[in-house]
Structures are given as C-alpha cells and as structure tokens.
Write a protein that holds these residues in place. Structure first.
Motif, mmCIF file in Angstrom:
data_model
loop_
_atom_site.group_PDB
_atom_site.id
_atom_site.type_symbol
_atom_site.label_atom_id
_atom_site.label_comp_id
_atom_site.label_asym_id
_atom_site.label_seq_id
_atom_site.Cartn_x
_atom_site.Cartn_y
_atom_site.Cartn_z
ATOM 1 N N THR A 267 -16.663 20.179 5.074
ATOM 2 C CA THR A 267 -16.981 18.577 5.201
ATOM 3 C C THR A 267 -17.992 18.461 6.240
ATOM 4 O O THR A 267 -18.144 19.244 7.140
ATOM 5 C CB THR A 267 -15.728 17.799 5.438
ATOM 6 N N VAL A 268 -18.504 17.279 6.062
ATOM 7 C CA VAL A 268 -19.714 16.872 7.229
ATOM 8 C C VAL A 268 -19.164 16.608 8.541
ATOM 9 O O VAL A 268 -18.231 15.909 8.553
ATOM 10 C CB VAL A 268 -20.343 15.728 6.595
ATOM 11 N N PRO A 269 -19.659 17.425 9.563
ATOM 12 C CA PRO A 269 -19.092 17.151 10.828
ATOM 13 C C PRO A 269 -19.423 15.648 11.381
ATOM 14 O O PRO A 269 -20.670 15.214 11.139
ATOM 15 C CB PRO A 269 -19.691 18.142 11.734
ATOM 16 N N GLU A 270 -18.758 15.219 12.361
ATOM 17 C CA GLU A 270 -19.152 13.642 12.685
ATOM 18 C C GLU A 270 -20.360 14.054 14.077
ATOM 19 O O GLU A 270 -20.969 12.991 13.883
ATOM 20 C CB GLU A 270 -17.972 13.400 13.528
ATOM 21 N N GLU A 276 -23.140 24.059 6.110
ATOM 22 C CA GLU A 276 -23.297 24.387 4.919
ATOM 23 C C GLU A 276 -22.027 23.821 3.997
ATOM 24 O O GLU A 276 -20.882 24.366 4.561
ATOM 25 C CB GLU A 276 -23.502 26.053 4.420
ATOM 26 N N ARG A 277 -22.368 23.222 3.065
ATOM 27 C CA ARG A 277 -21.048 22.455 2.383
ATOM 28 C C ARG A 277 -21.684 21.830 1.052
ATOM 29 O O ARG A 277 -22.990 21.924 0.816
ATOM 30 C CB ARG A 277 -20.550 21.387 3.373
ATOM 31 N N VAL A 278 -20.620 21.437 0.177
ATOM 32 C CA VAL A 278 -20.942 20.682 -0.765
ATOM 33 C C VAL A 278 -20.954 19.084 -0.498
ATOM 34 O O VAL A 278 -20.199 18.780 0.113
ATOM 35 C CB VAL A 278 -19.800 20.801 -2.032
ATOM 36 N N SER A 279 -22.198 18.561 -0.975
ATOM 37 C CA SER A 279 -22.017 17.054 -0.468
ATOM 38 C C SER A 279 -21.231 16.451 -1.113
ATOM 39 O O SER A 279 -20.667 16.518 -2.002
ATOM 40 C CB SER A 279 -23.818 16.431 -0.930
ATOM 41 N N THR A 280 -20.823 15.128 -0.235
ATOM 42 C CA THR A 280 -19.881 14.141 -0.782
ATOM 43 C C THR A 280 -20.173 13.879 -2.058
ATOM 44 O O THR A 280 -19.309 13.547 -2.772
ATOM 45 C CB THR A 280 -19.810 13.099 0.314
ATOM 46 N N GLY A 281 -21.418 13.244 -2.359
ATOM 47 C CA GLY A 281 -21.723 12.443 -3.537
ATOM 48 C C GLY A 281 -21.505 13.729 -4.771
ATOM 49 O O GLY A 281 -21.197 13.248 -5.910
ATOM 50 N N THR A 282 -21.920 15.013 -4.549
ATOM 51 C CA THR A 282 -21.706 15.971 -5.405
ATOM 52 C C THR A 282 -20.078 16.103 -5.861
ATOM 53 O O THR A 282 -19.849 16.328 -6.973
ATOM 54 C CB THR A 282 -22.121 17.426 -4.819
ATOM 55 N N LYS A 283 -19.171 16.224 -4.808
ATOM 56 C CA LYS A 283 -17.770 16.198 -5.016
ATOM 57 C C LYS A 283 -17.340 14.953 -6.002
ATOM 58 O O LYS A 283 -16.579 15.217 -6.963
ATOM 59 C CB LYS A 283 -17.101 15.942 -3.951
ATOM 60 N N TYR A 284 -17.990 13.881 -5.842
ATOM 61 C CA TYR A 284 -17.632 12.732 -6.531
ATOM 62 C C TYR A 284 -18.105 12.931 -7.988
ATOM 63 O O TYR A 284 -17.258 12.689 -9.107
ATOM 64 C CB TYR A 284 -18.331 11.488 -6.028
ATOM 65 N N ALA A 285 -19.286 13.650 -8.189
ATOM 66 C CA ALA A 285 -19.832 13.830 -9.505
ATOM 67 C C ALA A 285 -19.250 14.948 -10.254
ATOM 68 O O ALA A 285 -18.770 14.882 -11.471
ATOM 69 C CB ALA A 285 -21.367 14.304 -9.467
ATOM 70 N N LEU A 286 -18.672 15.919 -9.425
ATOM 71 C CA LEU A 286 -17.688 16.924 -10.065
ATOM 72 C C LEU A 286 -16.284 16.460 -10.441
ATOM 73 O O LEU A 286 -16.056 16.834 -11.492
ATOM 74 C CB LEU A 286 -17.434 18.171 -8.913
#
Length: 299
Positions: A267-270, A276-286
């Motif tokens: 997940t995105v660090p603060e 390297e990660r899957v973007s938050t928007g991509t997880k929503y789309a998945l």
C-alpha cells in the motif's frame, strides 16, 4: 503531450449547464457529501467535454464514481489550497481512460509504470492515459493500449463496457505533498477473443511508459482486492504463490522474470519514497471487474 489536446471534466447537477470542474473541487463530493466516498453518476463525452451529471443525458452511461478515503482534494485545507501555484490551479480536472483487458481464458493485463514517469512511477496499473480531443472513450482506450503495449485489437474481435470512474489525485496523500495532478479515470473492460498466450506473443511494450507486464488470474486479483480492504495487512494469504511470471523491459528487450507476488499487496506509504504496488484506483477497478464476473455467472 500538448495539454490543449486533452479534454476536461465538466459537472452538471439538477439539469444545470455543465461547468468545467475546478482543480481543487472534489468531484465526488459535488454529487455526494464530505463523508461519501462513492456515488452513482451519469457520464459521457459531448463536444470534447467529459460530462458527469446526476441526471441522464444523451448517450450517457450510469456508473459508480469513487475516491480514496484520504483523497487529498477532499481533505485540502483553505490555507493549503492558497499555496498552490497558478499553473496547477489552472489545469482543471483531466480525464483519462484505463483498460481492463480480459482474455478469452479470463486473465487480465497489468503494467508497471516506468520509473522515469513524473506521476505514479513503478506503480502497477492497467494500460491507459489521457483522452484527447475528438476521441471517444473506447477509441482512446484502444489507442493507449496499442501505444503502451503494442496490442492492437481489431473491430469485431472484442467487446467492451464501462466499469466505473475513479477520482485520482497525485500525490495520493497530503502527507506526501500538495496535489499537482487531478484526474477522473474511466475504467473500461475490453473482452478479447484471444487467450493471454496469443496476446503475449505480440506484446511489445513501450519502455518509456511501461517497465513490466503481468497477466493475472482471478485468484490473484481476489487477493489484491482483499488486501486493499484491510487497513493493517499482516503477512500474506496462505494460498498466495511466492512469485508470479512477468515480462520485464530491459534496454529494449523483453525478459521473463519471477515477480514477488507479495509486492502487489503493498500500500502507499504515508511518507518517504513510494513503493512498487498496485494503485488504489486499480484495486477499485479490479473489484468492479470481479463484480462483472459474478453477474455473468448469475445470468
């Protein structure tokens, strides 16, 4: 790309004339509230404007619009907004398209963005980019798919549908800096008649845009989506493979590599360097893609 060629987001509520969305305006909040992170809207392209409305209009599609819980635009304070430069404020809200390419054997393609890109480098996303003037959504999606991966789908060899919209802001957290980019991303599913083996044979990524590609099956997608719903992920699922096969770009050549599967759960660090990660928007789309599979099973 010359920004004048891009189309922008326009908003309409209660049958009002569409108005160009302002950079610091939360699109999701316009149709909901401060607390709502997901709303249903109607959208479509009209006269080189991407219109989002609470009312149906000609050729519009009704889809969910979502933002991250910690969306920087929604949480931007007045004092912070006052420090944004005029070139940022004058950008408006761009619109892009991202393609969830589903193969005949039910795998989808994700790409890792090049480390040299200005926004979201090294992040895994579907192929996509800005919608340009005089383009329709599917035309932009097919163009971006070809430009980024070399895959060219011909008329009659695919079907498509819009899945939903994502309000994307970069950087994705205020703790990582003030916003410099604000987009609405249109996620579309394109269903190809070819298997991923056949498409892999003609895959030819643009190394300036894409540093790696991977075909994911439904079980891997389900793990990525489940991890995205957990605030404090500890460990990895017992049934997750240690690695997944991927194609990595190396000085113009494609090389097979074994990617650590757990990387896709990050997940995105603060603060600090991104990972390297899957973007938050991509997880929503998945998740939206998985929903379509469930709907098809129930037909």
């Amino acid at each position: 790309m010359d920004s004048i060629k891009r189309i922008l987001v326009y908003l309409s509520k209660d049958n009002s004339l569409p108005q160009c969305a302002q950079f610091i305006q939360s699109v999701t909040r316009y149709f909901g509230s401060n607390q709502e992170d997901k709303v249903m809207v109607n959208c479509g392209i009209n006269k080189n404007r991407f219109i989002i409305s609470d009312q149906e209009f000609r050729d519009s599609t009704r889809v969910p619009l979502k933002r991250a819980n910690m969306c920087p635009i929604n949480n931007l304070e007045e004092g912070q907004a006052a420090t944004l430069t005029e070139d940022v404020l004058s950008r408006g809200v761009d619109v892009g398209v991202a393609v969830i390419l589903q193969t005949a054997n039910q795998k989808i393609l994700l790409t890792r963005r090049s480390p040299t890109l200005r926004i979201f480098p090294n992040v895994w996303v579907p192929p996509g980019g800005h919608i340009e003037q005089d383009e329709q959504i599917i035309d932009a999606g097919l163009r971006e798919l070809k430009e980024e991966t070399g895959l060219q789908l011909k008329d009659g060899e695919f079907s498509w549908r819009m899945l939903g919209l994502w309000e994307s802001v970069f950087p994705p957290l205020l703790s990582r800096g003030l916003p410099t980019r604000h987009h609405v991303v249109v996620y579309v599913r394109i269903l190809s008649g070819e298997t991923h083996h056949k498409l892999q044979e003609i895959l030819n990524p643009d190394e300036s845009e894409v540093s790696a590609c991977a075909w994911l099956d439904t079980s891997m997608v389900e793990m990525i989506v489940s991890a995205g719903k957990e605030a404090n992920l500890t460990g990895i699922p017992q049934n997750m493979p240690l690695t997944i096969g991927a194609t990595e770009m190396c000085n113009g050549s494609m090389v097979h590599v074994d990617l650590q599967a757990s990387t896709l759960l990050s997940t995105v660090p603060e603060a600090g360097a991104d990972v390297e990660r899957v973007s938050t928007g991509t997880k929503y789309a998945l998740q939206l893609w998985l929903d379509t599979l469930s709907q098809n099973k129930n037909l």
